[in-house]
Enzyme design. Structure first.
Site, PDB file in Angstrom:
ATOM      1  N   TRP A 128       0.832  -1.211   0.000  1.00 52.99           N
ATOM      2  CA  TRP A 128       0.000   0.000   0.000  1.00 52.99           C
ATOM      3  C   TRP A 128       0.859   1.249   0.000  1.00 52.99           C
ATOM      4  O   TRP A 128       0.548   2.235  -0.684  1.00 52.99           O
ATOM      5  CB  TRP A 128      -0.982  -0.004   1.171  1.00 52.99           C
ATOM      6  CG  TRP A 128      -1.957  -1.147   1.086  1.00 52.99           C
ATOM      7  CD1 TRP A 128      -2.113  -2.155   1.995  1.00 52.99           C
ATOM      8  CD2 TRP A 128      -2.890  -1.411   0.023  1.00 52.99           C
ATOM      9  NE1 TRP A 128      -3.085  -3.023   1.559  1.00 52.99           N
ATOM     10  CE2 TRP A 128      -3.581  -2.599   0.360  1.00 52.99           C
ATOM     11  CE3 TRP A 128      -3.203  -0.769  -1.173  1.00 52.99           C
ATOM     12  CZ2 TRP A 128      -4.568  -3.147  -0.459  1.00 52.99           C
ATOM     13  CZ3 TRP A 128      -4.191  -1.323  -1.981  1.00 52.99           C
ATOM     14  CH2 TRP A 128      -4.863  -2.492  -1.619  1.00 52.99           C
ATOM     15  N   ASP A 187      -1.840   6.436   6.126  1.00 52.30           N
ATOM     16  CA  ASP A 187      -2.906   5.525   5.701  1.00 52.30           C
ATOM     17  C   ASP A 187      -3.263   4.672   6.925  1.00 52.30           C
ATOM     18  O   ASP A 187      -2.437   3.904   7.418  1.00 52.30           O
ATOM     19  CB  ASP A 187      -2.348   4.661   4.561  1.00 52.30           C
ATOM     20  CG  ASP A 187      -3.369   3.686   3.982  1.00 52.30           C
ATOM     21  OD1 ASP A 187      -4.458   3.539   4.565  1.00 52.30           O
ATOM     22  OD2 ASP A 187      -3.052   3.070   2.940  1.00 52.30           O
ATOM     23  N   LYS A 196     -12.537  -2.076   6.430  1.00 50.72           N
ATOM     24  CA  LYS A 196     -11.756  -2.938   7.308  1.00 50.72           C
ATOM     25  C   LYS A 196     -12.300  -2.889   8.732  1.00 50.72           C
ATOM     26  O   LYS A 196     -12.487  -3.902   9.368  1.00 50.72           O
ATOM     27  CB  LYS A 196     -10.278  -2.505   7.327  1.00 50.72           C
ATOM     28  CG  LYS A 196      -9.661  -2.256   5.959  1.00 50.72           C
ATOM     29  CD  LYS A 196      -9.123  -3.507   5.295  1.00 50.72           C
ATOM     30  CE  LYS A 196      -8.906  -3.368   3.806  1.00 50.72           C
ATOM     31  NZ  LYS A 196      -7.847  -2.482   3.364  1.00 50.72           N
TER      32      LYS A 196
END
Ligand SMILES: *Cc1c(COP(=O)(O)O)cnc(C)c1O
Length: 361
Positions: A102, A172, A196
């Protein structure tokens, strides 16, 4: 109806109470005679849903007044472009710490808009640790430093934030938002896809310091300009109405659970149970160095691919689903987000003990 223990990395488990309330309100939201899915986003009743969601999030995360909370679309991945377009505009530079896929994607996307620099990486050991970085590793004239606070795929977490001096830190937090308290004031931007630990997929939460808004590049599409969304309280166009409603229910659930301190305590208890077992097991082994372990995503292996596959197959049959590891790491991964009850981890560990006894030579 039998619900499984779902260890998926995302979309993932939601609190049963949240799902039940959403089910109860499906046809008639609080006497409005409509489902939240059917409502005008400009209606009074929806306005209260989105305003309450923001107020509850601000309360839970203790978000300072000089930060905006935005409910956007496009997933965390869209932020990989939106952040450089809006922030990489003073000196055209941004620094990245590559702790996994990511962070790498964010870095590659930013490189399309300016001078992106990878200042450190843990690729040499399959991202099984967080690289040590010093303030001097960062360029003092960078417009921001980007980190991925919890690495969903590799199971690492920044337990000590990097010192970036006056350079805004962007993080993030897709897979660890609301898992424990975060000092928002240490960051310029925090962002997370909801699927999530917050809601169904569809909404992306952005928490941004006000002084970082309003400097977007000329080429920035209207929909990717933070100022547009900040000025219209996330109602510039139709927001992801239903996902915001589910997020709001989760925020209320967290408040009822005792807030983020209580979530942290519960998450630490769950993670400890699993890590302690992995550390004592002769068959299973965690893949991350102890000091950088995530509370949310726990990758582990047996060291034998065939045995890993057997474990995934048998655990699925026993009602522990989505334990197969990410294709880049192999083995297994248990994602134990807020909604995973302690009992789910306890039963998984029991199952792993049984599997170990049956499969040791
Ligand atoms: C899942 C995830 C993403 C991607 O999120 P999308 O909403 O699918 O774009 C980005 N970063 C992290 C840390 C993630 O866990």
């Amino acid at each position: 109806m039998a619900r499984v223990y779902n260890f998926s990395a995302g979309p993932s488990m939601l609190p049963e109470e949240v799902l039940k309330q959403a089910a109860d309100e499906m046809l008639d939201y609080q006497g409005s005679g409509q489902s939240v899915m059917e409502m005008s986003h400009r209606s009074k009743v929806y306005d209260k849903i989105i305003k309450d969601a923001e107020a509850d999030l601000r309360e839970i995360m203790n978000i300072p007044d000089n930060y905006k909370v935005l409910f956007l679309q496009g997933g965390a991945s869209t932020q990989f472009a939106m952040i450089p377009m809006n922030l990489m505009t003073k000196n055209g530079k941004a620094d990245f710490v590559i702790t996994g896929q990511w962070a790498k994607k964010a870095y590659e996307e930013a490189a399309r808009y300016g001078d992106a620099k990878a200042v450190a990486s843990s690729k040499d050991k399959t991202f099984s640790y967080i690289p040590k970085v010093e303030k001097s590793d960062f360029r003092p004239d960078a417009d921001y430093v980007h980190i991925c606070l919890n690495n969903t795929i590799y199971g690492t977490k920044w337990n000590i934030l990097p010192d970036t001096g006056d350079v805004p830190l962007v993080a993030d937090i897709s897979s660890n938002i609301l898992s424990e308290p975060i000092d928002v004031s240490k960051f310029g931007v925090l962002f997370a896809g909801a699927q999530k630990n917050v809601a169904c997929a569809g909404v992306t939460i952005v928490i941004i310091r006000e002084d970082l808004i309003g400097n977007a590049m000329d080429i920035t599409p209207t929909m990717l300009n933070y100022k547009i969304h900040a000025d219209s309280d996330s109602l510039y166009n139709t927001p992801p109405c239903y996902a915001i409603y589910i997020a709001g229910l989760t925020f209320k659930w967290i408040k009822k659970m005792g807030g983020l301190e209580a979530m942290k305590e519960l998450n630490e208890k769950k993670a400890k149970l699993l890590y302690d077992f992995l550390d004592s097991s002769k068959l299973f082994k965690g893949t991350v160095v102890p000091e950088d372990r995530s509370l949310m995503n726990v990758p582990f292996v047996t060291g034998d691919e065939e045995l890993d596959a057997k474990f995934v197959k048998e655990s699925t049959a026993a009602g522990f689903v989505n334990l197969k590891g990410h294709r880049s790491v192999g083995g297994m991964r248990a994602s134990i987000y807020n909604a995973m009850p302690y009992e789910g981890v306890e039963k998984l560990v029991e199952f792993m003990k049984k599997f170990e006894a049956e499969n040791s030579k």
